[in-house]
Write a protein that holds these residues in place. Structure first.
Motif, short mmCIF file in Angstrom:
data_model
loop_
_atom_site.label_atom_id
_atom_site.label_comp_id
_atom_site.label_asym_id
_atom_site.label_seq_id
_atom_site.Cartn_x
_atom_site.Cartn_y
_atom_site.Cartn_z
N LEU A 30 0.83 -1.20 0.00
CA LEU A 30 0.00 0.00 0.00
C LEU A 30 0.87 1.25 0.00
O LEU A 30 0.62 2.19 -0.76
N LEU A 31 1.89 1.26 0.83
CA LEU A 31 2.80 2.40 0.86
C LEU A 31 3.53 2.57 -0.46
O LEU A 31 3.67 3.69 -0.98
N ARG A 32 4.02 1.47 -1.03
CA ARG A 32 4.73 1.51 -2.31
C ARG A 32 3.85 2.09 -3.41
O ARG A 32 4.26 2.96 -4.18
N ILE A 33 2.61 1.63 -3.47
CA ILE A 33 1.67 2.12 -4.47
C ILE A 33 1.36 3.60 -4.25
O ILE A 33 1.34 4.39 -5.20
N SER A 34 1.12 3.98 -3.00
CA SER A 34 0.79 5.37 -2.69
C SER A 34 1.92 6.32 -3.03
O SER A 34 1.71 7.39 -3.60
N ILE A 35 3.13 5.95 -2.67
CA ILE A 35 4.30 6.79 -2.97
C ILE A 35 4.51 6.89 -4.48
O ILE A 35 4.76 7.96 -5.01
N GLY A 36 4.38 5.76 -5.17
CA GLY A 36 4.52 5.78 -6.63
C GLY A 36 3.51 6.69 -7.28
O GLY A 36 3.82 7.46 -8.20
N ASP A 37 2.26 6.61 -6.82
CA ASP A 37 1.21 7.47 -7.36
C ASP A 37 1.53 8.93 -7.10
O ASP A 37 1.38 9.78 -7.98
N TRP A 38 1.96 9.25 -5.89
CA TRP A 38 2.27 10.63 -5.54
C TRP A 38 3.44 11.16 -6.37
O TRP A 38 3.40 12.30 -6.84
N LEU A 39 4.46 10.34 -6.58
CA LEU A 39 5.61 10.79 -7.35
C LEU A 39 5.29 10.94 -8.83
O LEU A 39 5.84 11.83 -9.49
N ASN A 40 4.42 10.10 -9.35
CA ASN A 40 4.07 10.16 -10.77
C ASN A 40 2.98 11.17 -11.09
O ASN A 40 2.85 11.58 -12.23
N HIS A 41 2.21 11.56 -10.10
CA HIS A 41 1.12 12.50 -10.30
C HIS A 41 1.09 13.51 -9.16
O HIS A 41 0.21 13.46 -8.30
N PRO A 42 2.08 14.42 -9.14
CA PRO A 42 2.12 15.39 -8.04
C PRO A 42 0.83 16.21 -7.99
O PRO A 42 0.24 16.50 -9.02
N ARG A 43 0.45 16.54 -6.82
CA ARG A 43 -0.80 17.29 -6.63
C ARG A 43 -0.64 18.71 -7.16
O ARG A 43 0.31 19.41 -6.83
N SER A 44 -1.58 19.13 -7.95
CA SER A 44 -1.52 20.46 -8.55
C SER A 44 -1.70 21.55 -7.50
O SER A 44 -1.17 22.64 -7.68
N ASP A 45 -2.42 21.28 -6.42
CA ASP A 45 -2.61 22.31 -5.41
C ASP A 45 -1.30 22.70 -4.75
O ASP A 45 -1.07 23.86 -4.43
N PHE A 46 -0.37 21.73 -4.58
CA PHE A 46 0.95 22.07 -4.04
C PHE A 46 1.70 22.94 -5.03
O PHE A 46 2.31 23.95 -4.65
#
Length: 65
Positions: A30-46
């Motif tokens: 779950l952590l691996r998937i979540s981190i991968g998603d965050w790194l590949n699709h950075p949040r536009s609000d940030f």
């Protein structure tokens, strides 16, 4: 493959375990998937917040340089 050690509070760890169990995967996966998603699709609000701060303080940054 590299590894990272992350310290979580007991509550965070329990929430991670509960969510992983509901999804039927290991907490590490779950952590691996979540981190991968965050790194590949950075949040536009940030990105928007960072652009705002940089633009707002551009003159100050130029004077400090």
């Amino acid at each position: 493959m590299a590894s990272v050690k992350v310290e979580l509070s007991n509550q965070q760890f329990q929430a991670l375990q509960d969510l992983a169990q509901k999804l039927g995967i290991a907490p590490e996966e779950l952590l691996r998937i979540s981190i991968g998603d965050w790194l590949n699709h950075p949040r536009s609000d940030f990105s928007q917040a960072a652009d705002y701060v940089l633009h707002k303080n551009a003159e100050l940054y130029e004077r400090l340089a």
